[in-house]
Design a protein around this motif. Structure first.
Motif, short mmCIF file in Angstrom:
data_model
loop_
_atom_site.label_atom_id
_atom_site.label_comp_id
_atom_site.label_asym_id
_atom_site.label_seq_id
_atom_site.Cartn_x
_atom_site.Cartn_y
_atom_site.Cartn_z
N GLY A 41 5.04 1.76 6.19
CA GLY A 41 4.60 1.85 4.92
C GLY A 41 3.83 3.13 4.11
O GLY A 41 4.80 4.49 5.17
N ARG A 72 1.18 2.51 7.47
CA ARG A 72 0.85 1.97 9.03
C ARG A 72 2.80 1.83 9.00
O ARG A 72 3.56 1.63 8.60
CB ARG A 72 0.59 0.37 8.87
CG ARG A 72 -0.84 0.40 8.84
CD ARG A 72 -1.60 1.27 10.58
NE ARG A 72 -1.16 0.14 10.85
CZ ARG A 72 -1.97 0.72 12.57
NH1 ARG A 72 -2.39 1.62 12.20
NH2 ARG A 72 -1.66 -0.37 13.70
N LYS A 82 1.32 -1.69 6.65
CA LYS A 82 1.20 -2.28 5.14
C LYS A 82 0.84 0.12 4.73
O LYS A 82 0.94 0.82 5.20
CB LYS A 82 -0.48 -2.44 5.64
CG LYS A 82 -1.07 -2.34 4.92
CD LYS A 82 -2.33 -2.48 5.33
CE LYS A 82 -3.62 -2.99 4.17
NZ LYS A 82 -5.18 -3.23 4.55
N ASP A 83 0.91 -0.47 3.73
CA ASP A 83 0.91 0.89 2.90
C ASP A 83 -0.62 1.62 2.57
O ASP A 83 -1.57 0.31 2.80
CB ASP A 83 0.41 0.43 1.57
CG ASP A 83 2.18 0.14 0.78
OD1 ASP A 83 3.12 0.63 1.60
OD2 ASP A 83 2.18 -0.63 -0.32
#
Length: 471
Positions: A41, A72, A82-83
Motif C-alpha cells: 500500500g 501495509r 492497505k494504503d
C-alpha cells in the motif's frame, strides 16, 4: 502562557510504502500454481489544509513533530496492502509554507486550499505484478519506498483589507473596537496589544476586514519591541492606515515625527511602498489634541495624504472614515486582475534527456544520479539475488551500462547510485547476472519450468559426478 503563535518550524514525515509480497499459489495437486503476491500500500501524505476556524499556529508550536501512517505490505492470494491514511493538518487562512532556506513552497489563502507538505512513499510491487512472458514466476518482490521527511516553516500572514499601524497607545485598539464588533484588550500603557486583532466592518454595501497590528517603535524592522514579529501581518493588506496620537504626553513626540518613524520602519521592512496610505488623527475629543490636529493637517495634506480627524471616545468622524476606507478597499479589489482560467503547461523532456547522469569521481569511482535509478535501488531487496539481477536488467535497459562505458568505467570500478550520504556502492561488472546457480536467466525460477525427461536428468547427474571426480 502563549496563546498566539504565527511562526513555527514543523517536522513532518510521510508514511512509507508497504513492501510487495513474493508468494506462490498452492492448492491440492498443484503446489506451484504461479505467483500471487500482492502489491504494498501507498504511504500516507502529510497535507496542510486551510480552515477558517483556525486562527493561530499554537497547536504546532506545542507539537511540532507530525507523522503519517505507513502503507501495509501485500499478501498472498493477490491481496494488496492497505494504503496509509493521510495526515491532514488544519492551518489558518494566510499561512505561508517555506523551506529551511526561506524559499516559498506554497501560499495558502482561501478556505479549503491544500498543500502536500510530505509525499508518501510508493508501495512495492508484488511478484504477481512483476510476472511477464519472459519472467513467468518471479521469486522476489519490490520493497516499498520511504516517505519524504523533513522540516518546513509555517508563517501566518493575516488576511485583511485594512491594517492599522502606529505607535503603542496611539488608539488603534480603541478604533477597531468602535468600527467593528471586535473586542481587543484596551489599557493606558504601551504594548497592550500583543497579537493582531481582526474586525469586520460594514459600510454600505462593502464589507471589509481591519487588522489592528501591535505598536511599532523606532528600530522595529531590526527587531526592537514587538513590531518585527507582526509586520508580516500587514503584507496582504490593501490599505495602510496611520493612526497618529494627537494627545501624546511624551514631549519628544508629535504626529509628524511619529509618521516619519513609522514610514521609515515600513520602508526598511520592504514590499509596502505601493500601498495606499490614509492618516487618522486620533483623540480629537481632547482640546489639545484637536488643536494639534488642526496644526499638522496642512503639512500632511501637502505630503499628499488623505486626512481624517476622529475620536474613538466621542465617535466623531468614524462614519466618514469607515466609508472612506470602504471606497479604498473597493478600488483595490477592482484593480486586482481577475483569476485566469487554469492552464496546463506541458514541458516535454529534451530528446537527448536520458533521465540520469553519470559522473566520474576520483580514481575508479563513478556516481549515477537520477530519479529512476535511485528509486529502483530503494525498491531492491539486496538479500535476494534474483532481485539484484532484476535491478541490473532495469539499469541496463535504461542505458546506465552504456553510459558507464562512455564515461570510461572499467570492470571492477566502483559505481555509486544516489547521493553521497545515502548511496549504494558496488563493483561494476558489465552485464552482471544473478549470483544464485538455482536461477537461470534473471528473474526466472527453475522450480516453475516444465519437467525434464528422466533420461536427461540421469545424463546430467552422471556428468556432474564425472566433473567432481576430475576436480
Amino acid at each position: 502562557m502563549t496563546t498566539f503563535v504565527d511562526r513555527v518550524e514543523l517536522h513532518v514525515a510521510a508514511g512509507s510504502g508497504g513492501h510487495g509480497c513474493a508468494s506462490v499459489h498452492r492448492e491440492k495437486f498443484k503446489p506451484l500454481g504461479g505467483p500471487d503476491g500482492g502489491n504494498g500500500g501507498r504511504g500516507g501524505n502529510v497535507v496542510l489544509v486551510v480552515d477558517q476556524s483556525v486562527t493561530t499556529l499554537l497547536e504546532y508550536h506545542h507539537s511540532p513533530h507530525r507523522r503519517a501512517t505507513n502503507g501495509r505490505p501485500g499478501e498472498g492470494g493477490n491481496r494488496s496492502g492497505k494504503d496509509g491514511s493521510d495526515l491532514v493538518l488544519r492551518v489558518p487562512d494566510g499561512t505561508v509554507v517555506l523551506d529551511r532556506a526561506g524559499d516559498v513552497l506554497a501560499d495558502l489563502v482561501g478556505e479549503g486550499t491544500s498543500y502536500v507538505a510530505a509525499q508518501g512513499g510508493r508501495g512495492g510491487l508484488g511478484n504477481a505484478a512483476l510476472a511477464s512472458t519472459r519472467r513467468k514466476a518471479p521469486g522476489f518482490a519490490l520493497l516499498g519506498e520511504p516517505g519524504w521527511s523533513g522540516d518546513v516553516v509555517l508563517e501566518l500572514k493575516t488576511v485583511a483589507d485594512v491594517a492599522l499601524v502606529g505607535y503603542p497607545s496611539a488608539g488603534k485598539s480603541s478604533l477597531i473596537s468602535v468600527l467593528s464588533a471586535a473586542r481587543p484588550k484596551i489599557a493606558d500603557y504601551p504594548f497592550t496589544t500583543l497579537v493582531p486583532n481582526l474586525g469586520v466592518v460594514t459600510a454600505g454595501e462593502t464589507v471589509y476586514t481591519v487588522a489592528d497590528v501591535p505598536g511599532l517603535i523606532p528600530g522595529a524592522s531590526q527587531g526592537k519591541g514587538l513590531g518585527l514579529e507582526f509586520l508580516r501581518h500587514v503584507e496582504r493588506c490593501s490599505v495602510l492606515v496611520h493612526v497618529l496620537d494627537t494627545a501624546t504626553l511624551e514631549s519628544d513626540r508629535d504626529p509628524l515625527s511619529d509618521l516619519d518613524v513609522i514610514e521609515s520602519e515600513l520602508s526598511e521592512y520592504g514590499g509596502l511602498d505601493g500601498r495606499p496610505r490614509v492618516v487618522v488623527l486620533n483623540k480629537i475629543d481632547i482640546p489639545d489634541g484637536r488643536d494639534l490636529a488642526e496644526m499638522v493637517r496642512p503639512e500632511l495634506e501637502a505630503r499628499g495624504f488623505e486626512i481624517h480627524e476622529v475620536s474613538a471616545v466621542s465617535r466623531e468622524g468614524l462614519k466618514e472614515l469607515s466609508y472612506a476606507l470602504a471606497s479604498r478597499v473597493a478600488e483595490a479589489r477592482s484593480a486586482k486582475p481577475k483569476a485566469a482560467a487554469t492552464r496546463v503547461v506541458i514541458r516535454p523532456k529534451a530528446v537527448d534527456d536520458t533521465g540520469f547522469t553519470v559522473r566520474a569521481e576520483g580514481e575508479g569511482l563513478y556516481r549515477v544520479r537520477g530519479e529512476k535509478p535511485e528509486r529502483w535501488v530503494r525498491q531492491t531487496d539486496f538479500q535476494n539475488d534474483e532481485a539484484v539481477g532484476y535491478l541490473a536488467d532495469r539499469l541496463n535497459r535504461l542505458g546506465v551500462e552504456d553510459a558507464l562505458v562512455k564515461a570510461g568505467a572499467r570492470p571492477g570500478d566502483g559505481v555509486a547510485i544516489g547521493a553521497e550520504d545515502n548511496a549504494v556502492v558496488f563493483d561494476w561488472e558489465p552485464s552482471l547476472t544473478a549470483g544464485a546457480e538455482m536461477l537461470g536467466r534473471r528473474g526466472e525460477d527453475h522450480r516453475f519450468a516444465e519437467p525434464r525427461p528422466a533420461a536427461q536428468r540421469r545424463r546430467e547427474r552422471e556428468a556432474e559426478r564425472a566433473e567432481e571426480q576430475q576436480g
